[in-house]
Write an enzyme that holds these catalytic residues in place. Structure first.
Site, PDB file in Angstrom:
ATOM      1  N   ARG A 144       0.938  -1.059  -0.114  1.00 38.45           N
ATOM      2  CA  ARG A 144       0.086  -0.091   0.048  1.00 38.45           C
ATOM      3  C   ARG A 144       0.731   1.180  -0.001  1.00 38.45           C
ATOM      4  O   ARG A 144       1.848   1.367   0.210  1.00 38.45           O
ATOM      5  CB  ARG A 144      -0.900  -0.007   1.097  1.00 38.45           C
ATOM      6  CG  ARG A 144      -1.796  -1.192   1.378  1.00 38.45           C
ATOM      7  CD  ARG A 144      -2.618  -0.973   2.918  1.00 38.45           C
ATOM      8  NE  ARG A 144      -3.484  -0.159   2.930  1.00 38.45           N
ATOM      9  CZ  ARG A 144      -3.866   0.153   3.907  1.00 38.45           C
ATOM     10  NH1 ARG A 144      -3.651  -0.448   5.134  1.00 38.45           N
ATOM     11  NH2 ARG A 144      -4.713   1.342   4.085  1.00 38.45           N
ATOM     12  N   GLY A 152       2.644  16.780  18.337  1.00 35.82           N
ATOM     13  CA  GLY A 152       1.815  15.489  18.305  1.00 35.82           C
ATOM     14  C   GLY A 152       2.306  14.401  17.942  1.00 35.82           C
ATOM     15  O   GLY A 152       1.712  13.336  17.837  1.00 35.82           O
ATOM     16  N   ASN A 177      10.344   0.080   4.978  1.00 38.88           N
ATOM     17  CA  ASN A 177       9.308   0.954   4.657  1.00 38.88           C
ATOM     18  C   ASN A 177       8.109   1.073   5.628  1.00 38.88           C
ATOM     19  O   ASN A 177       7.519   2.007   5.941  1.00 38.88           O
ATOM     20  CB  ASN A 177       8.819   0.852   3.213  1.00 38.88           C
ATOM     21  CG  ASN A 177       7.402   1.868   3.112  1.00 38.88           C
ATOM     22  OD1 ASN A 177       7.507   2.785   2.884  1.00 38.88           O
ATOM     23  ND2 ASN A 177       6.234   1.215   3.065  1.00 38.88           N
ATOM     24  N   ALA A 178       8.071  -0.306   6.335  1.00 37.82           N
ATOM     25  CA  ALA A 178       6.800  -0.379   7.126  1.00 37.82           C
ATOM     26  C   ALA A 178       6.870   0.691   8.218  1.00 37.82           C
ATOM     27  O   ALA A 178       7.885   0.960   9.061  1.00 37.82           O
ATOM     28  CB  ALA A 178       6.812  -1.633   7.984  1.00 37.82           C
ATOM     29  N   GLY A 179       5.684   1.281   8.634  1.00 33.94           N
ATOM     30  CA  GLY A 179       5.660   2.253   9.659  1.00 33.94           C
ATOM     31  C   GLY A 179       4.242   2.447   9.966  1.00 33.94           C
ATOM     32  O   GLY A 179       3.118   2.297   9.361  1.00 33.94           O
ATOM     33  N   TYR A 231       6.455   9.433  16.855  1.00 28.26           N
ATOM     34  CA  TYR A 231       7.007   9.132  15.549  1.00 28.26           C
ATOM     35  C   TYR A 231       8.134   9.818  15.133  1.00 28.26           C
ATOM     36  O   TYR A 231       9.112   9.146  14.281  1.00 28.26           O
ATOM     37  CB  TYR A 231       5.864   9.759  14.514  1.00 28.26           C
ATOM     38  CG  TYR A 231       5.803   9.436  13.130  1.00 28.26           C
ATOM     39  CD1 TYR A 231       5.475   8.141  12.693  1.00 28.26           C
ATOM     40  CD2 TYR A 231       6.328  10.369  12.318  1.00 28.26           C
ATOM     41  CE1 TYR A 231       5.785   8.012  11.218  1.00 28.26           C
ATOM     42  CE2 TYR A 231       6.482  10.264  10.838  1.00 28.26           C
ATOM     43  CZ  TYR A 231       6.073   8.991  10.506  1.00 28.26           C
ATOM     44  OH  TYR A 231       6.264   8.600   8.984  1.00 28.26           O
ATOM     45  N   ILE A 260       3.183   4.279  -0.112  1.00 31.22           N
ATOM     46  CA  ILE A 260       4.671   4.516  -0.978  1.00 31.22           C
ATOM     47  C   ILE A 260       5.246   3.255  -1.018  1.00 31.22           C
ATOM     48  O   ILE A 260       5.819   2.904  -2.145  1.00 31.22           O
ATOM     49  CB  ILE A 260       5.410   5.197   0.102  1.00 31.22           C
ATOM     50  CG1 ILE A 260       4.816   6.767   0.177  1.00 31.22           C
ATOM     51  CG2 ILE A 260       7.055   5.136  -0.108  1.00 31.22           C
ATOM     52  CD1 ILE A 260       5.573   7.689   1.276  1.00 31.22           C
TER      53      ILE A 260
END
Length: 240
Positions: A12, A143, A82-84, A147, A14
């Protein structure tokens, strides 16, 4: 020459764009995903790219998953981390669960995945690792303490590991995308998107394939002298 590549979170957004572009370049791509079976099925049917399900926050799952990819496609020469995930909250409201979930996936996931392919790359004296960080790992974001911390950690991971891999023909680089027109970004209200775009000097959101083209170059033979680099793909939103 086609090689075996793993793209985490590769079905999915990027990640899907990266998987498609690497496959178009003749690589045997394994796109991993954590939970959306329907999206993964649709992606596989549309592209023919092999999909595998595991979570990068689990070391043993990564070990078993990579072993399956090697059995099916061959030794892994290209890894795109890439997973995040995001679990946004103002810091005074942020819970330990929100903090740990993001750090475990976005930062520990790099260790869990890279550890599985590192020895093989060293023994073959070849490897390409690309870590997808974020503009918010460079500049911070309200916020998003969790991350931003995880994505800044991705950059430190990249620069340190690049020094260890250089003598063995392994390059390790990072890409820091800005706001990209993914499903998640496009799901916010038009008013919020307008505010975001107003902060971007080029005056638009990025396209996922613009990030994928950066990956395409970094994993190519033409990028053999580039390692430890951090490429900003943010339309001029942050320069640092």
């Amino acid at each position: 020459m086609g090689r075996t590549a793993i793209v985490t979170g590769g079905t999915r957004g990027i990640g899907a764009a990266i998987s498609r572009r690497l496959a178009a370049n003749g690589h045997d791509v394994a796109a991993t995903y954590a939970g959306n079976d329907e999206a993964a099925r649709k992606f596989r049917e549309e592209t023919g790219v092999s999909v595998y399900k595991w979570t990068v926050d689990d070391f043993d799952a990564c070990k078993a998953g990579v072993e399956s990819v090697v059995s099916d496609l061959g030794e892994v020469d290209i890894l795109v981390n890439n997973a995040g995930i995001t679990r946004d909250a103002m810091f005074h409201r942020m819970t330990p669960e929100q903090w740990n979930a993001v750090i475990t996936t976005n930062l520990n996931g790099l260790f869990n995945m890279t550890k599985q392919v590192w020895d093989g790359m060293r023994s073959r004296r070849y490897g390409r690792i690309v870590n997808i960080s974020s503009v918010n790992g460079q500049k911070g974001q309200i916020g998003q303490v969790n991350y931003s911390a995880s994505k800044a950690g991705d950059i430190g991971f990249t620069r340190a590991l690049a020094q260890e891999g250089a003598r063995n023909g392994i390059t390790v680089n990072a890409i820091c995308p800005g706001y990209i027109a993914t499903e998640m970004v496009m799901a916010v209200s038009e008013k919020i998107r307008e505010r975001i775009i107003a902060q971007i000097p080029v005056g638009r959101l990025g396209d996922p394939d613009e990030v994928a083209r950066c990956v395409e170059f970094l994993v190519s033979e033409n990028a053999a002298f580039i390692t430890g680099s951090v490429i900003s793909a943010n339309g001029g939103q942050h320069m640092g």
